[in-house]
Design a protein around this motif. Sequence first.
Motif, PDB file in Angstrom:
ATOM      1  N   ARG A  28       5.672  -1.812  -4.419  1.00  0.00           N
ATOM      2  CA  ARG A  28       6.178  -0.849  -5.386  1.00  0.00           C
ATOM      3  C   ARG A  28       5.750   0.582  -4.997  1.00  0.00           C
ATOM      4  O   ARG A  28       6.489   1.548  -5.164  1.00  0.00           O
ATOM      5  CB  ARG A  28       5.654  -1.198  -6.773  1.00  0.00           C
ATOM      6  CG  ARG A  28       6.767  -1.152  -7.809  1.00  0.00           C
ATOM      7  CD  ARG A  28       6.280  -1.555  -9.169  1.00  0.00           C
ATOM      8  NE  ARG A  28       6.659  -2.919  -9.478  1.00  0.00           N
ATOM      9  CZ  ARG A  28       5.864  -3.817 -10.036  1.00  0.00           C
ATOM     10  NH1 ARG A  28       4.609  -3.503 -10.310  1.00  0.00           N
ATOM     11  NH2 ARG A  28       6.321  -5.011 -10.290  1.00  0.00           N
ATOM     12  N   GLY A  30       7.452  -1.926   5.042  1.00  0.00           N
ATOM     13  CA  GLY A  30       8.123  -3.076   4.412  1.00  0.00           C
ATOM     14  C   GLY A  30       8.016  -4.313   5.272  1.00  0.00           C
ATOM     15  O   GLY A  30       7.641  -5.393   4.790  1.00  0.00           O
ATOM     16  N   ARG A  66       9.278   3.748   5.437  1.00  0.00           N
ATOM     17  CA  ARG A  66       9.436   2.569   4.570  1.00  0.00           C
ATOM     18  C   ARG A  66       9.749   1.271   5.334  1.00  0.00           C
ATOM     19  O   ARG A  66       9.112   0.247   5.062  1.00  0.00           O
ATOM     20  CB  ARG A  66      10.522   2.811   3.516  1.00  0.00           C
ATOM     21  CG  ARG A  66      10.022   3.755   2.427  1.00  0.00           C
ATOM     22  CD  ARG A  66      11.057   3.909   1.341  1.00  0.00           C
ATOM     23  NE  ARG A  66      10.811   5.113   0.583  1.00  0.00           N
ATOM     24  CZ  ARG A  66      11.678   5.678  -0.253  1.00  0.00           C
ATOM     25  NH1 ARG A  66      12.866   5.132  -0.436  1.00  0.00           N
ATOM     26  NH2 ARG A  66      11.373   6.784  -0.895  1.00  0.00           N
ATOM     27  N   LYS A 114      11.026   8.281   3.506  1.00  0.00           N
ATOM     28  CA  LYS A 114      12.036   7.275   3.819  1.00  0.00           C
ATOM     29  C   LYS A 114      11.837   6.612   5.172  1.00  0.00           C
ATOM     30  O   LYS A 114      11.925   5.393   5.299  1.00  0.00           O
ATOM     31  CB  LYS A 114      13.434   7.911   3.789  1.00  0.00           C
ATOM     32  CG  LYS A 114      14.206   7.517   2.559  1.00  0.00           C
ATOM     33  CD  LYS A 114      15.666   7.827   2.764  1.00  0.00           C
ATOM     34  CE  LYS A 114      16.388   7.464   1.481  1.00  0.00           C
ATOM     35  NZ  LYS A 114      17.391   8.430   1.097  1.00  0.00           N
ATOM     36  N   MET A 127       5.679   1.814  -2.220  1.00  0.00           N
ATOM     37  CA  MET A 127       6.462   2.347  -1.099  1.00  0.00           C
ATOM     38  C   MET A 127       7.412   3.465  -1.530  1.00  0.00           C
ATOM     39  O   MET A 127       7.828   4.287  -0.712  1.00  0.00           O
ATOM     40  CB  MET A 127       7.284   1.218  -0.462  1.00  0.00           C
ATOM     41  CG  MET A 127       6.436   0.375   0.430  1.00  0.00           C
ATOM     42  SD  MET A 127       7.297  -0.724   1.549  1.00  0.00           S
ATOM     43  CE  MET A 127       8.939  -0.732   1.106  1.00  0.00           C
ATOM     44  N   ARG A 128       7.749   3.484  -2.838  1.00  0.00           N
ATOM     45  CA  ARG A 128       8.658   4.505  -3.347  1.00  0.00           C
ATOM     46  C   ARG A 128       8.110   5.903  -3.099  1.00  0.00           C
ATOM     47  O   ARG A 128       8.821   6.871  -2.948  1.00  0.00           O
ATOM     48  CB  ARG A 128       8.877   4.289  -4.841  1.00  0.00           C
ATOM     49  CG  ARG A 128      10.114   3.438  -5.100  1.00  0.00           C
ATOM     50  CD  ARG A 128      10.245   3.139  -6.556  1.00  0.00           C
ATOM     51  NE  ARG A 128       9.279   2.121  -6.957  1.00  0.00           N
ATOM     52  CZ  ARG A 128       9.005   1.793  -8.217  1.00  0.00           C
ATOM     53  NH1 ARG A 128       9.583   2.428  -9.191  1.00  0.00           N
ATOM     54  NH2 ARG A 128       8.149   0.850  -8.473  1.00  0.00           N
ATOM     55  N   GLU A 129       6.780   6.014  -3.027  1.00  0.00           N
ATOM     56  CA  GLU A 129       6.130   7.312  -2.809  1.00  0.00           C
ATOM     57  C   GLU A 129       6.225   7.752  -1.339  1.00  0.00           C
ATOM     58  O   GLU A 129       5.985   8.895  -1.013  1.00  0.00           O
ATOM     59  CB  GLU A 129       4.634   7.234  -3.163  1.00  0.00           C
ATOM     60  CG  GLU A 129       4.318   6.329  -4.319  1.00  0.00           C
ATOM     61  CD  GLU A 129       4.357   7.059  -5.655  1.00  0.00           C
ATOM     62  OE1 GLU A 129       3.473   7.911  -5.843  1.00  0.00           O
ATOM     63  OE2 GLU A 129       5.288   6.789  -6.462  1.00  0.00           O
TER      64      GLU A 129
END
Length: 348
Positions: free
Chosen positions: A46, A60, A56, A53, A48-50
């Motif tokens: 979660r 991930g 990620r 791009k 990773m949204r911070e």
Amino acid sequence: MNLQNKLTDLKRQALSEIEQTETPDKINEIRVHLLGKKGPITEILRGMRELPKEQRPEVGSFANKVRDELTNAIDEQKEKIETLLTAKRLENEAIDVTLPGVPVKTGTPHIIMQVIDQIEKLFLGMGYQVVDGPEVEEDHYNFEMMNLPKDHPARDMQDTFYITDQILMRTQTSPVQARTMEKHDFSQGPLRMISPGKVYRRDTDDATHSHQFHQVEGLVIDKHITMADLKGTLAKIAQTIFGEEREIRLRPSYFPFTEPSVEVDVSCFKCGGKGCQVCKQTGWIEVLGAGMVHPNVLKMAGIDPEVYGGFAFGLGPDRFAMLKYGVDDIREFYLNDVRFLEQFSQKG
Ligand code: 2U9
């Protein structure tokens, strides 16, 4: 700390925890906690949204790798635990097949039944049928058909347990023979039968009398039956029970259902005929009654006495057992004291 380091840390801690787990419940708990929706991996993903791009995908894929590794570690540990538990259970349940067994206490046929079995075997071997019948009988089959009409003095020979006027406890097993004779189809061959079973008389019990005892009766009906056939059969019974070397002798007697009638003695099995206490110095012991079936008995069963004839005999297995095993009180057979009964164990 960046997310990769957090994941690496989490992996190290989780692996060590998984490795130390010893129960299936605990390993399931870890699986739910680590990999579930509210677990730390989901939490990190979660975060990773911070991230910018471009970072990620790398993070991930790293997170997925960690999750796969932990899933594998959990599966492996679970299998290890189960294998260990199975091994432990098998060890606990192990049976030493070399230990001696606990003896099973079994009974043995009653001595009267052993005598009856011996007689049944002999007659089955000679092509007779063994036939059972009711112990509560009709007057008609017990007396009437045996040539003992109501006013016949021979009825006084037996004291009877009456249930009603017409229903009684059978005083002999002959009613079984009467019922079989009546039904028999002689176009299918001769009638050869024995009827073993319990019989009842209104006697006061003492050393030689019992109000309930046993009988085996035999009956053969065919064309051309003679007393020689009867004598051979009687000798066979005496030899089967009292020994191959036994001889028999016939003395004239009277029964309402046979004519002529005989009483049968067997040469003493104790002294061989010289005279002793068992045979009361006579060399002979009375063991059977017999005779040629009375024409009236045949007629009453619907058999033509001009064409057919037969022989019949009766014996008491209680008396046989008393003689053979030196039992001096018939009541011993019915007290059911195992110390008495065990003496006749067939287990050897
Ligand atoms: C039928 C016709 C005749 C059976 C028989 C005896 C003689 C006899 C006694 C021996 C000792 C009974 O156990 S005991 O008390 N029996 O002496 N019985 S002839 O005669 C029959 C049977 C059936 C149709």
